[in-house]
Design a protein around this motif. Structure first.
Motif, PDB file in Angstrom:
ATOM      1  N   LEU A   1       2.717   6.988   7.491  1.00  0.00           N
ATOM      2  CA  LEU A   1       1.910   8.195   7.347  1.00  0.00           C
ATOM      3  C   LEU A   1       1.204   8.115   6.000  1.00  0.00           C
ATOM      4  CD1 LEU A   1       2.992  11.813   8.207  1.00  0.00           C
ATOM      5  CD2 LEU A   1       1.666  11.330   6.145  1.00  0.00           C
ATOM      6  N   ASN A   2      -0.108   8.180   6.008  1.00  0.00           N
ATOM      7  CA  ASN A   2      -0.914   8.167   4.790  1.00  0.00           C
ATOM      8  C   ASN A   2      -1.474   9.560   4.559  1.00  0.00           C
ATOM      9  OD1 ASN A   2      -0.377   5.463   4.737  1.00  0.00           O
ATOM     10  ND2 ASN A   2      -2.505   4.790   4.740  1.00  0.00           N
ATOM     11  N   ALA A   3      -1.274  10.092   3.374  1.00  0.00           N
ATOM     12  CA  ALA A   3      -1.730  11.443   3.047  1.00  0.00           C
ATOM     13  C   ALA A   3      -2.626  11.402   1.813  1.00  0.00           C
ATOM     14  CB  ALA A   3      -0.532  12.355   2.802  1.00  0.00           C
TER      15      ALA A   3
ATOM     16  N   ALA B   1      -6.115  11.141  -4.374  1.00  0.00           N
ATOM     17  CA  ALA B   1      -4.867  10.406  -4.537  1.00  0.00           C
ATOM     18  C   ALA B   1      -4.220  10.270  -3.161  1.00  0.00           C
ATOM     19  CB  ALA B   1      -3.929  11.152  -5.479  1.00  0.00           C
ATOM     20  N   TYR B   2      -3.577   9.132  -2.935  1.00  0.00           N
ATOM     21  CA  TYR B   2      -2.919   8.956  -1.641  1.00  0.00           C
ATOM     22  C   TYR B   2      -1.480   8.505  -1.814  1.00  0.00           C
ATOM     23  CZ  TYR B   2      -3.585   3.882  -2.156  1.00  0.00           C
ATOM     24  OH  TYR B   2      -3.538   2.592  -2.614  1.00  0.00           O
ATOM     25  N   GLU B   3      -0.670   8.860  -0.835  1.00  0.00           N
ATOM     26  CA  GLU B   3       0.706   8.402  -0.732  1.00  0.00           C
ATOM     27  C   GLU B   3       0.883   7.839   0.671  1.00  0.00           C
ATOM     28  OE1 GLU B   3       3.053   8.452  -3.126  1.00  0.00           O
ATOM     29  OE2 GLU B   3       1.684   9.398  -4.569  1.00  0.00           O
ATOM     30  N   SER B   4       1.547   6.698   0.764  1.00  0.00           N
ATOM     31  CA  SER B   4       1.813   6.060   2.049  1.00  0.00           C
ATOM     32  C   SER B   4       3.315   6.035   2.270  1.00  0.00           C
ATOM     33  CB  SER B   4       1.245   4.642   2.065  1.00  0.00           C
ATOM     34  OG  SER B   4       1.478   4.021   3.322  1.00  0.00           O
ATOM     35  N   MET B   5       3.764   6.628   3.369  1.00  0.00           N
ATOM     36  CA  MET B   5       5.190   6.800   3.626  1.00  0.00           C
ATOM     37  C   MET B   5       5.579   6.194   4.968  1.00  0.00           C
ATOM     38  SD  MET B   5       4.976  10.734   2.377  1.00  0.00           S
ATOM     39  CE  MET B   5       3.219  10.725   2.801  1.00  0.00           C
TER      40      MET B   5
ATOM     41  N   LEU C   1       7.470   5.882   8.378  1.00  0.00           N
ATOM     42  CA  LEU C   1       8.165   6.737   9.334  1.00  0.00           C
ATOM     43  C   LEU C   1       9.419   5.991   9.767  1.00  0.00           C
ATOM     44  CD1 LEU C   1       5.181   8.086  11.482  1.00  0.00           C
ATOM     45  CD2 LEU C   1       6.336   9.185   9.560  1.00  0.00           C
ATOM     46  N   THR C   2      10.541   6.357   9.178  1.00  0.00           N
ATOM     47  CA  THR C   2      11.745   5.551   9.346  1.00  0.00           C
ATOM     48  C   THR C   2      12.241   5.497  10.788  1.00  0.00           C
ATOM     49  OG1 THR C   2      13.068   7.485   8.715  1.00  0.00           O
ATOM     50  CG2 THR C   2      12.502   5.914   6.975  1.00  0.00           C
ATOM     51  N   ALA C   3      11.906   6.488  11.588  1.00  0.00           N
ATOM     52  CA  ALA C   3      12.340   6.478  12.991  1.00  0.00           C
ATOM     53  C   ALA C   3      11.384   5.716  13.893  1.00  0.00           C
ATOM     54  CB  ALA C   3      12.505   7.913  13.509  1.00  0.00           C
ATOM     55  N   ASP C   4      10.244   5.298  13.337  1.00  0.00           N
ATOM     56  CA  ASP C   4       9.219   4.617  14.134  1.00  0.00           C
ATOM     57  C   ASP C   4       8.823   3.337  13.416  1.00  0.00           C
ATOM     58  OD1 ASP C   4       8.677   6.770  16.211  1.00  0.00           O
ATOM     59  OD2 ASP C   4       8.297   7.865  14.355  1.00  0.00           O
ATOM     60  N   SER C   5       9.464   2.249  13.778  1.00  0.00           N
ATOM     61  CA  SER C   5       9.258   0.973  13.097  1.00  0.00           C
ATOM     62  C   SER C   5       7.783   0.576  13.095  1.00  0.00           C
ATOM     63  CB  SER C   5      10.083  -0.122  13.781  1.00  0.00           C
ATOM     64  OG  SER C   5       9.858  -1.371  13.181  1.00  0.00           O
TER      65      SER C   5
ATOM     66  N   HIS D   1       0.867  -1.180   0.000  1.00  0.00           N
ATOM     67  CA  HIS D   1       0.000   0.000   0.000  1.00  0.00           C
ATOM     68  C   HIS D   1       0.905   1.232   0.000  1.00  0.00           C
ATOM     69  CE1 HIS D   1      -2.922   2.933   1.695  1.00  0.00           C
ATOM     70  NE2 HIS D   1      -3.795   2.188   1.045  1.00  0.00           N
ATOM     71  N   ARG D   2       1.230   1.733  -1.185  1.00  0.00           N
ATOM     72  CA  ARG D   2       2.184   2.842  -1.290  1.00  0.00           C
ATOM     73  C   ARG D   2       1.584   4.083  -1.934  1.00  0.00           C
ATOM     74  NH1 ARG D   2       7.417  -0.566  -3.536  1.00  0.00           N
ATOM     75  NH2 ARG D   2       7.949  -1.621  -1.576  1.00  0.00           N
ATOM     76  N   THR D   3       0.859   3.904  -3.019  1.00  0.00           N
ATOM     77  CA  THR D   3       0.271   5.034  -3.730  1.00  0.00           C
ATOM     78  C   THR D   3      -0.929   4.558  -4.522  1.00  0.00           C
ATOM     79  OG1 THR D   3       0.760   6.857  -5.269  1.00  0.00           O
ATOM     80  CG2 THR D   3       1.732   4.699  -5.762  1.00  0.00           C
TER      81      THR D   3
END
Length: 287
Positions: free
Chosen positions: A255-257, A241-245, A247-251, A223-225
């Protein structure tokens, strides 16, 4: 999770969907007892012995090299998500079994909430690897209001399969349901010892016949875009449209926008929803 059973079911399901013609093989014999490839045909395509492939399909992926896994993925014509899932299963197979233990509810750091709140005009939220919604900005909370109204811990999969409102909220509900089940299958492969995730799958399997049937397909997805269509109870139809990113500091947190194409009716509706979310005395719900 019974890893050996997961491996077996996944490989059998992928093998069954490929015909010899699709794999570029001659269809030997007119009376085939399998719907897809035979084990010996997969072994041939992967460049391994039949005995070795049979061992793999019985769930014995522990210690298998990446090159063999990649050859198997090529033979079965796996897509990116399926390849990653196969490697996840292999890693789990090679890891000593650990007792499942409860994982406390994850919380987002204040800095992440600040980031969410700064994303004006964008509906955004943070979810964990169980599809729990942990935090959102005002527009994200307004967009997913029916999910947050469920009570308890808001969870998108639980909403999709157990809340009747989901069929109206998601314009393409059947598609969303299939994607949700496939995403949970992917997350289960990545987090095989997450007791909360196991409990969620068990709950959905018990309470939703649709989820049971989708889960049995062993489909996976990343689930990326993409694009999602909503029928919101306040502003009506939205195409976002959505982007799923990650959070590299929080395993495990993503974040979905969600944004609308500028100049479209969806952009106007999303702006109206933002005004509604910011209004102390909110507008009457649109019928």
């Amino acid at each position: 999770m019974d890893v050996k059973q997961e491996v077996r079911d996944f490989l059998v399901s992928r093998r069954s969907r490929i015909t010899p013609e699709k794999a570029g093989l001659p269809a030997w014999g007119g009376n085939r007892r399998v719907t897809g490839l035979r084990r010996e045909e997969v072994a041939l395509l992967a460049g391994v012995s039949v005995e070795y492939y049979v061992r793999l399909e019985r769930g014995n992926l522990g210690g298998v090299s990446d090159s063999v896994l990649d050859a198997l993925a090529n033979a079965l014509q796996l897509d990116e998500a399926e390849r990653a899932h196969l490697h996840d299963l292999a890693r789990t197979s090679a890891t000593p079994l650990r007792a499942s233990r409860p994982v406390g509810r994850q919380r987002v750091r204040p800095q992440v909430q600040w980031l969410l709140d700064s994303m004006l005009g964008t509906a955004a939220y943070v979810r964990n690897a169980r599809l729990d919604l942990l935090a959102a900005n005002p527009l994200g909370r307004a967009l997913y209001a029916p999910v947050f109204e469920m009570g308890g811990r808001p969870n998108t999969a639980r909403f999709v399969f157990l809340d009747p409102r989901a069929q109206d909220f998601f314009t393409e509900w059947s598609k969303v349901a299939g994607e949700a089940a496939a995403l949970l299958r992917t997350l289960a492969g990545e987090n095989p010892y997450d007791q909360g995730l196991t409990e969620l799958v068990g709950e959905l399997s018990t309470r939703s016949e649709l989820f049971r049937s989708l889960w049995a397909t062993h489909d996976v997805r990343q689930h990326r875009t993409g694009t999602k269509k909503f029928h919101h109870p306040v502003v009506g139809d939205l195409v976002l449209a959505y982007e799923s990113m990650e959070l590299t500091a929080d395993s495990g947190l993503r974040l979905n926008a969600y944004v609308a194409e500028p100049g479209t009716p969806s952009a106007e509706a999303l702006a109206l929803l933002g005004s509604w979310a910011a209004t102390p005395v909110r507008l009457a719900t649109k019928e």
